[in-house]
Scaffold this active site. Structure first.
Site, PDB file in Angstrom:
ATOM      1  N   ARG A   1      -9.926  16.423   6.502  1.00 33.77           N
ATOM      2  CA  ARG A   1     -10.752  16.671   5.193  1.00 33.77           C
ATOM      3  C   ARG A   1     -12.148  17.397   5.716  1.00 33.77           C
ATOM      4  NH1 ARG A   1     -10.067  10.845   2.251  1.00 33.77           N
ATOM      5  NH2 ARG A   1      -8.262  10.385   3.775  1.00 33.77           N
TER       6      ARG A   1
ATOM      7  N   GLU B   1      -8.398  -4.732   5.155  1.00 31.13           N
ATOM      8  CA  GLU B   1      -8.221  -4.579   3.716  1.00 31.13           C
ATOM      9  C   GLU B   1      -7.113  -5.184   3.038  1.00 31.13           C
ATOM     10  OE1 GLU B   1      -8.233  -0.397   5.158  1.00 31.13           O
ATOM     11  OE2 GLU B   1      -9.245   0.256   3.511  1.00 31.13           O
TER      12      GLU B   1
ATOM     13  N   ARG C   1      -2.758  -1.997  -3.277  1.00 30.41           N
ATOM     14  CA  ARG C   1      -3.935  -1.160  -3.246  1.00 30.41           C
ATOM     15  C   ARG C   1      -3.812   0.019  -4.242  1.00 30.41           C
ATOM     16  NH1 ARG C   1      -6.145   1.532   2.289  1.00 30.41           N
ATOM     17  NH2 ARG C   1      -7.970   2.294   1.415  1.00 30.41           N
TER      18      ARG C   1
ATOM     19  N   ASN D   1       0.973  -1.164   0.097  1.00 26.66           N
ATOM     20  CA  ASN D   1      -0.066  -0.159  -0.119  1.00 26.66           C
ATOM     21  C   ASN D   1       0.933   0.967  -0.054  1.00 26.66           C
ATOM     22  OD1 ASN D   1      -2.014   2.018   0.342  1.00 26.66           O
ATOM     23  ND2 ASN D   1      -2.782   1.015   2.556  1.00 26.66           N
TER      24      ASN D   1
ATOM     25  N   HIS E   1     -12.881   3.286  -0.316  1.00 26.17           N
ATOM     26  CA  HIS E   1     -12.933   2.580   1.040  1.00 26.17           C
ATOM     27  C   HIS E   1     -13.590   1.103   0.551  1.00 26.17           C
ATOM     28  CE1 HIS E   1     -12.741   5.923   4.090  1.00 26.17           C
ATOM     29  NE2 HIS E   1     -11.585   5.374   3.696  1.00 26.17           N
TER      30      HIS E   1
END
Ligand code: ADP
Length: 400
Positions: free
Chosen positions: A242, A380, A94, A10, A182
């Site tokens: 964010r 994940e 990823r 990742n 996601h």
């Protein structure tokens, strides 16, 4: 370690995280995990065993720049040393954006890489970094199978109306549409839900992925039908730094009246807003929950309020609700946030079991609750490893 291995990478802007799985008896066992942080300034590497014991650590000092290539080189050397007896079967990556075309994981070749490079403008802060190790390994180890797994792909089942912005068709056709993110986290949670709640697995569920980045997803019969993130991972909930959803008129105001350009607005909305911007203190939920400052309390209230609003919206998109699920850093660890979200959802039929929630679940609603509530840790990396293993084992499936 002398079996077959799947490496999951990742790669972000300043770090590369890795997880090495051993592929045994049809299962995947995590063997080593770690990361190289600060790859452009003072790199630091740490690797841990499955039990969390530090297996290796290294710092390079302030003057050193490794970049993605140097970091992958170091990682390859480390794995050769530590897991030399293991035959590396494939690397799973990823990749944040699959655009409109890549709706499932894909085996990578030069053509696929070129296709993924086209989506850099859709995710300029993530996509180039995700692709850097792929490009390097493709050049140096063309024999090593690589698989790309996308954060967007799980949402490809959203109906057209959920993917559409109310803008002219030419912009939509050029790719300006809602994608959602996601997806690997939601896919993993959907994959384990049948073990916990068969009614919800074949019914209507909302999953709250609450971490530094936060979003929510409406899942019907295992498939995503709507989510809070859209064209970028900026939309939807208030996050660590964010803003989440913001009236697009604010952007016009910032350009016209504050003379801010795209880069300045990007910095404001990605790095200086959310929990950090509202509290003026921190993007870390733990710090805010421990603070008595009014700004911290406002930030937490806003975080919970935005979840409440989006939950209503996603339940409406589903036309009902059977289960509410919490996952990721805040969702898995903060009983306080879960309890507040559940209490706000009483009108939908959620009756939280306070004791079970404080104990961490997994089942956190009462027997009488019409809607069940759960804490289901996400994974994940395992999702990526599973996809990678499957694609490598079934070459015919490898093409889009
Ligand atoms: P990322 O999106 O970077 O993967 P994580 O899923 O690890 O992030 O979530 C990080 C967030 O989880 C941080 O805001 C952190 O404060 C929060 N968090 C972790 N543990 C707790 C806890 N016990 N209580 C509240 N928040 C927590």
């Amino acid at each position: 370690m002398n079996g077959k291995g799947i490496l999951v990478l990742n790669a972000g802007s300043s770090s590369i995280k890795f997880l090495l799985y051993e592929h045994r008896d049809g299962g995947l066992d995590a063997q080593l995990r770690g990361q190289i942080e600060g790859i452009h300034t003072s790199p630091h590497f740490v690797a841990r065993t499955a039990l969390g014991v530090v297996a290796a650590e290294k710092s390079w000092g302030d003057e050193v720049t490794l970049g993605h290539d140097g970091a992958v080189d170091y990682l390859a050397e480390f794995l050769r040393r530590e897991a030399g007896g293991m035959e590396l079967e494939a690397v799973g990556h990823r990749v944040v954006h699959g655009g409109p075309d890549f709706v499932r994981p894909v085996r990578i070749d030069a053509g696929v890489l070129a296709g993924l490079e086209r989506f850099i403008p859709l995710a300029p802060l993530h996509q180039p970094h995700n692709l850097a190790p792929i490009r390097m390994l493709l050049a140096r180890r063309p024999d090593l199978p690589q698989v790309a797994c996308f954060d967007t792909a799980f949402h490809s089942t959203n109906p057209p109306v959920a993917q559409r912005f109310a803008i002219p068709a030419d912009l939509h056709d050029a790719g300006v549409r809602r994608y959602g993110f996601h997806g690997l986290s939601y896919e993993y949670v959907a994959s384990v839900l049948p073990e916990h709640d068969t009614r919800a697995a074949s019914g209507k569920t909302v999953v709250c992925h609450l971490g530094n980045g936060s979003s929510m997803c409406a899942i019907e019969k295992g498939a995503s039908i709507a989510s809070t993130m859209g064209f970028t991972a900026l939309d939807g909930l208030a996050m660590g730094t964010r803003s989440g959803a913001i009236d697009p008129g604010v952007l016009l105001y910032l350009m016209d009246e504050r003379k801010m350009d795209a880069r300045a607005i990007e910095k404001l909305l990605y790095q200086q807003s959310g929990l950090l911007g509202v509290s003026g203190l921190s993007s870390d939920m733990r710090k805010l929950l421990d603070s008595n400052e009014p700004g911290a309390q406002l930030a937490v209230n806003l975080f919970v309020y935005r979840i409440r609003r989006e939950l209503g919206s996603l339940a409406a998109a589903l036309g009902g609700l059977d289960a509410l699920i919490f996952t990721a850093g805040i969702g898995e660890n903060s009983a306080v946030i879960r309890e507040r979200v559940c209490r706000d959802a009483t009108w939908l039929g959620v009756d939280v079991d306070t004791e079970a929630n404080r104990a961490g679940g997994p089942h956190i609603s009462t027997r009488a609750s019409r809607v069940s509530a759960w804490v289901l840790p996400t994974n994940e990396e395992l999702m990526i490893a599973r996809h990678t293993q499957r694609l490598v084992a079934a070459p015919a499936y490898a093409q889009r």
